[in-house]
Scaffold this motif. Structure first.
Motif, PDB file in Angstrom:
ATOM      1  N   GLY A 153       0.764  -1.242   0.000  1.00 40.27           N
ATOM      2  CA  GLY A 153       0.000   0.000   0.000  1.00 40.27           C
ATOM      3  C   GLY A 153       0.787   1.278   0.000  1.00 40.27           C
ATOM      4  O   GLY A 153       0.220   2.359   0.194  1.00 40.27           O
ATOM      5  N   GLU A 154       2.097   1.219  -0.286  1.00 39.63           N
ATOM      6  CA  GLU A 154       2.939   2.425  -0.314  1.00 39.63           C
ATOM      7  C   GLU A 154       3.799   2.419  -1.573  1.00 39.63           C
ATOM      8  O   GLU A 154       4.425   1.405  -1.897  1.00 39.63           O
ATOM      9  CB  GLU A 154       3.860   2.480   0.916  1.00 39.63           C
ATOM     10  N   GLY A 155       3.817   3.557  -2.308  1.00 42.31           N
ATOM     11  CA  GLY A 155       4.682   3.634  -3.470  1.00 42.31           C
ATOM     12  C   GLY A 155       4.102   4.450  -4.599  1.00 42.31           C
ATOM     13  O   GLY A 155       3.298   5.361  -4.390  1.00 42.31           O
ATOM     14  N   GLU A 156       4.511   4.117  -5.828  1.00 38.84           N
ATOM     15  CA  GLU A 156       4.076   4.807  -7.033  1.00 38.84           C
ATOM     16  C   GLU A 156       3.320   3.826  -7.920  1.00 38.84           C
ATOM     17  O   GLU A 156       3.777   2.708  -8.154  1.00 38.84           O
ATOM     18  CB  GLU A 156       5.264   5.382  -7.794  1.00 38.84           C
ATOM     19  N   TYR A 157       2.165   4.285  -8.449  1.00 45.31           N
ATOM     20  CA  TYR A 157       1.275   3.386  -9.184  1.00 45.31           C
ATOM     21  C   TYR A 157       0.989   3.941 -10.566  1.00 45.31           C
ATOM     22  O   TYR A 157       0.869   5.164 -10.748  1.00 45.31           O
ATOM     23  CB  TYR A 157      -0.039   3.229  -8.409  1.00 45.31           C
ATOM     24  N   THR A 158       0.888   3.047 -11.545  1.00 43.94           N
ATOM     25  CA  THR A 158       0.492   3.410 -12.905  1.00 43.94           C
ATOM     26  C   THR A 158      -0.848   2.744 -13.206  1.00 43.94           C
ATOM     27  O   THR A 158      -0.958   1.518 -13.137  1.00 43.94           O
ATOM     28  CB  THR A 158       1.538   2.959 -13.934  1.00 43.94           C
ATOM     29  N   GLU A 159      -1.851   3.558 -13.530  1.00 42.98           N
ATOM     30  CA  GLU A 159      -3.193   3.045 -13.774  1.00 42.98           C
ATOM     31  C   GLU A 159      -3.549   3.187 -15.247  1.00 42.98           C
ATOM     32  O   GLU A 159      -3.366   4.251 -15.830  1.00 42.98           O
ATOM     33  CB  GLU A 159      -4.207   3.802 -12.921  1.00 42.98           C
ATOM     34  N   LYS A 160      -4.072   2.099 -15.829  1.00 39.13           N
ATOM     35  CA  LYS A 160      -4.506   2.118 -17.221  1.00 39.13           C
ATOM     36  C   LYS A 160      -6.013   1.918 -17.288  1.00 39.13           C
ATOM     37  O   LYS A 160      -6.550   1.041 -16.624  1.00 39.13           O
ATOM     38  CB  LYS A 160      -3.793   1.035 -18.026  1.00 39.13           C
ATOM     39  N   GLU A 161      -6.682   2.749 -18.074  1.00 38.93           N
ATOM     40  CA  GLU A 161      -8.126   2.649 -18.300  1.00 38.93           C
ATOM     41  C   GLU A 161      -8.330   2.307 -19.772  1.00 38.93           C
ATOM     42  O   GLU A 161      -8.366   3.184 -20.629  1.00 38.93           O
ATOM     43  CB  GLU A 161      -8.807   3.964 -17.938  1.00 38.93           C
ATOM     44  N   GLU A 162      -8.457   1.024 -20.053  1.00 40.75           N
ATOM     45  CA  GLU A 162      -8.485   0.557 -21.438  1.00 40.75           C
ATOM     46  C   GLU A 162      -9.648   1.133 -22.223  1.00 40.75           C
ATOM     47  O   GLU A 162      -9.513   1.466 -23.398  1.00 40.75           O
ATOM     48  CB  GLU A 162      -8.532  -0.968 -21.464  1.00 40.75           C
ATOM     49  N   ASN A 163     -10.821   1.250 -21.601  1.00 43.81           N
ATOM     50  CA  ASN A 163     -12.002   1.729 -22.318  1.00 43.81           C
ATOM     51  C   ASN A 163     -11.845   3.152 -22.832  1.00 43.81           C
ATOM     52  O   ASN A 163     -12.540   3.559 -23.768  1.00 43.81           O
ATOM     53  CB  ASN A 163     -13.240   1.653 -21.432  1.00 43.81           C
ATOM     54  N   SER A 165      -8.575   4.564 -23.299  1.00 44.78           N
ATOM     55  CA  SER A 165      -7.187   4.713 -23.761  1.00 44.78           C
ATOM     56  C   SER A 165      -6.446   5.743 -22.918  1.00 44.78           C
ATOM     57  O   SER A 165      -5.776   6.641 -23.440  1.00 44.78           O
ATOM     58  CB  SER A 165      -7.157   5.121 -25.242  1.00 44.78           C
ATOM     59  N   ALA A 166      -6.592   5.617 -21.608  1.00 43.08           N
ATOM     60  CA  ALA A 166      -5.992   6.581 -20.677  1.00 43.08           C
ATOM     61  C   ALA A 166      -4.986   5.888 -19.770  1.00 43.08           C
ATOM     62  O   ALA A 166      -5.125   4.705 -19.434  1.00 43.08           O
ATOM     63  CB  ALA A 166      -7.072   7.253 -19.837  1.00 43.08           C
ATOM     64  N   ILE A 167      -3.971   6.641 -19.366  1.00 46.96           N
ATOM     65  CA  ILE A 167      -2.975   6.160 -18.431  1.00 46.96           C
ATOM     66  C   ILE A 167      -2.612   7.298 -17.488  1.00 46.96           C
ATOM     67  O   ILE A 167      -2.511   8.457 -17.906  1.00 46.96           O
ATOM     68  CB  ILE A 167      -1.724   5.628 -19.176  1.00 46.96           C
ATOM     69  N   ASN A 184      -2.865  11.048 -19.331  1.00 42.12           N
ATOM     70  CA  ASN A 184      -3.317  11.462 -20.655  1.00 42.12           C
ATOM     71  C   ASN A 184      -4.228  10.400 -21.243  1.00 42.12           C
ATOM     72  O   ASN A 184      -4.230   9.240 -20.810  1.00 42.12           O
ATOM     73  CB  ASN A 184      -2.130  11.717 -21.586  1.00 42.12           C
ATOM     74  N   SER A 185      -5.020  10.804 -22.223  1.00 39.28           N
ATOM     75  CA  SER A 185      -5.858   9.885 -22.977  1.00 39.28           C
ATOM     76  C   SER A 185      -5.578  10.079 -24.461  1.00 39.28           C
ATOM     77  O   SER A 185      -5.803  11.171 -24.993  1.00 39.28           O
ATOM     78  CB  SER A 185      -7.348  10.130 -22.696  1.00 39.28           C
ATOM     79  N   SER A 186      -5.086   9.039 -25.116  1.00 36.64           N
ATOM     80  CA  SER A 186      -4.801   9.139 -26.545  1.00 36.64           C
ATOM     81  C   SER A 186      -6.094   9.181 -27.363  1.00 36.64           C
ATOM     82  O   SER A 186      -6.138   9.792 -28.425  1.00 36.64           O
ATOM     83  CB  SER A 186      -3.933   7.950 -26.990  1.00 36.64           C
ATOM     84  N   ARG A 187      -7.156   8.556 -26.865  1.00 34.05           N
ATOM     85  CA  ARG A 187      -8.422   8.554 -27.598  1.00 34.05           C
ATOM     86  C   ARG A 187      -9.023   9.950 -27.663  1.00 34.05           C
ATOM     87  O   ARG A 187      -9.518  10.372 -28.720  1.00 34.05           O
ATOM     88  CB  ARG A 187      -9.421   7.589 -26.940  1.00 34.05           C
ATOM     89  N   PHE A 298     -15.969  12.672 -20.091  1.00 36.88           N
ATOM     90  CA  PHE A 298     -14.804  11.965 -19.571  1.00 36.88           C
ATOM     91  C   PHE A 298     -13.781  13.010 -19.171  1.00 36.88           C
ATOM     92  O   PHE A 298     -13.273  13.736 -20.007  1.00 36.88           O
ATOM     93  CB  PHE A 298     -14.217  11.027 -20.629  1.00 36.88           C
ATOM     94  N   ARG A 299     -13.563  13.126 -17.870  1.00 35.62           N
ATOM     95  CA  ARG A 299     -12.646  14.130 -17.328  1.00 35.62           C
ATOM     96  C   ARG A 299     -12.935  15.523 -17.888  1.00 35.62           C
ATOM     97  O   ARG A 299     -12.054  16.249 -18.323  1.00 35.62           O
ATOM     98  CB  ARG A 299     -11.201  13.712 -17.576  1.00 35.62           C
TER      99      ARG A 299
END
Length: 314
Positions: A153-163, A165-167, A184-187, A298-299
């Motif tokens: 539960g401690e650190g740095e996280y990378t989250e991907k939202e496939e639906n 195209s966001a990271i 960012n979202s490439s879509r 979306f955002r």
């Protein structure tokens, strides 16, 4: 008596693992998992024993190649409402994700892997005290090189939202998102910055491709009828009438997809199972005539969003 709708396919997938039987329903899905056609499908959804009356139905989604993509159970055989454990797979056969659902929402532990079979993350989805207040606890996270970035539960996280195209990336403290996250979202061609406190979004700002800044406090806002979903359903129910001369000769369900455009208009209306009596064309006109929709975001960015609507004939 004529049955309006029966999409039953008898075939063996190229991998030779299973045969569809007469009680199963098969539906074509496009690349976004929307109802598709034989010409554009990328997935097949199979609901086992569809024509039987049950509390839960086994459902599976297959890649076009015939490889399994998902196995789960649903309490609704037409609009999937997942209940219990669901397992997702990469096309190479490796596990992708295991999720537990309650009333179609992820609840409890969730495990995810990379396509090469290495572990990616362990998280826990917690039910909030009101709609939209769900919290995700991030417990462990490894990158694709098997380097662990979140430990207990401690650190740095990378989250991907496939639906979408966001990271996005940011800090995790006490299992929760904390501080400033950047993504960012490439879509949708946006960059965004968000501030979290104890896992809850406090504020967000998107910058689109033209440099416009948009502030928001919700990541997803779904389009809804301005007078509520029940008003929309009532509109369909009151407007749709089966002509008397065929009233007792048809039964079944018509399946429609349509899109609420980012300008608020309804578009891309299609029917999965066009009937011989013209009822599907009548229903399309009724859906199209309903104008009062609030758009989706979306955002903070207006987006098109698809709907799936079954109309049962009685």
């Amino acid at each position: 008596m004529k049955k309006l709708f029966s999409v039953i396919l008898f075939f063996i997938f190229c991998s030779g693992f299973s045969q569809i039987n007469s009680n199963d329903q098969v539906v074509y899905l496009d690349s976004l998992k929307r109802i598709g056609t034989l010409d554009n499908y990328q997935y097949l959804r199979v609901v086992k024993e569809y024509h039987l009356k049950k509390d839960r139905y086994d459902v599976a989604v297959y890649y076009k190649s015939g490889k399994i993509q998902m196995r789960a159970t649903t309490t609704n055989k037409d609009i999937l409402k997942l209940e219990g454990s669901a397992i997702y797979f990469f096309e190479n056969g490796n596990r992708k994700k295991i999720v537990n659902y309650i009333n179609n929402k992820p609840i409890g532990k969730e495990f995810e892997w990379y396509e090469n079979g290495k572990i990616k993350s362990e998280i826990e989805n917690l039910q909030g005290d009101q709609v939209g207040s769900e919290i995700t606890k991030i417990i462990q996270y490894w990158d694709e090189n098997n380097i662990q970035h979140v430990v207990d539960g401690e650190g740095e996280y990378t989250e991907k939202e496939e639906n979408y195209s966001a990271i996005s990336k940011g800090s995790v403290k006490n299992n929760l998102k904390e501080g400033v996250w950047i993504g960012n979202s490439s879509r949708y061609k946006i960059n965004f910055t968000e501030k979290f406190i104890n896992g809850r979004l406090i504020s967000g700002k998107s910058i689109d491709s033209l440099g416009n800044e948009i502030n928001y406090d919700k990541i997803i806002v779904e389009p809804i009828p301005k007078k509520g979903m029940q008003h929309f359903y009532n509109h369909i129910s009151k407007s749709f009438r089966i002509p008397n001369y065929i009233n007792n000769t048809v039964h079944g369900t018509l399946y429609f997809t349509f899109t609420i455009k980012k300008n608020g208009e309804i578009g891309d209306i299609s029917v999965l199972n066009k009937d011989e009596f013209g009822l599907s064309e009548i229903a399309i006109k009724i859906i199209k005539n309903y104008k009062e929709w609030s758009i989706g975001y979306f955002r903070g960015i207006p987006i098109d969003q698809s709907f799936y609507l079954p109309i049962t004939l009685k």
